[in-house]
Motif scaffolding. Sequence first.
Motif, mmCIF file in Angstrom:
data_model
loop_
_atom_site.group_PDB
_atom_site.id
_atom_site.type_symbol
_atom_site.label_atom_id
_atom_site.label_comp_id
_atom_site.label_asym_id
_atom_site.label_seq_id
_atom_site.Cartn_x
_atom_site.Cartn_y
_atom_site.Cartn_z
ATOM 1 N N GLN A 34 31.928 43.666 41.851
ATOM 2 C CA GLN A 34 31.344 42.737 40.988
ATOM 3 C C GLN A 34 32.581 42.149 40.235
ATOM 4 N N ARG A 35 33.360 43.100 39.663
ATOM 5 C CA ARG A 35 34.563 42.659 38.914
ATOM 6 C C ARG A 35 35.466 41.697 39.998
ATOM 7 N N ILE A 36 35.732 42.172 41.225
ATOM 8 C CA ILE A 36 36.109 41.264 42.051
ATOM 9 C C ILE A 36 35.885 39.984 42.303
ATOM 10 N N GLU A 37 34.550 39.842 42.466
ATOM 11 C CA GLU A 37 33.894 38.565 42.642
ATOM 12 C C GLU A 37 34.217 37.873 41.510
ATOM 13 N N ASP A 38 33.834 38.481 40.096
ATOM 14 C CA ASP A 38 33.981 37.707 38.849
ATOM 15 C C ASP A 38 35.349 37.306 38.801
ATOM 16 N N ARG A 39 36.539 38.018 38.894
ATOM 17 C CA ARG A 39 37.666 37.484 38.549
ATOM 18 C C ARG A 39 38.309 36.550 39.599
#
Length: 121
Positions: A75-80
Amino acid sequence: MSSGVTGHVATLLAEGVGPLDALVLHAAAGHVPTVFLKLSRDWSEEEWASAEEGLRGRGLLAGDELTEEGAALRQRIEDRTDELALPAYAALSDDELARLAELARVFGRTVVDKGLLPFSR
């Protein structure tokens, strides 16, 4: 390279996720069939299994599924990635965005229909 792709690669690297690790995590999230990712990227079974073991060792996978920590990382990767790609899309009007989506669907469908990304062998 587009800003979206560049941002995605930079985010993966910043999170310590290599190319095959990213695919294994993507498959474990259940959004794309594992067989498709393996065939379209041509990773060997041994390489895939090694990446899975490495991710299990990092606490990101349990069996073939994401752990809570693995899901949070994805989720962090997708959000960033989304944050970094936004300026490129913000320059387009709603009509231009709709046209871009239309063209992308046609392109993607053509690639699959022509057998360039087979779903099975």
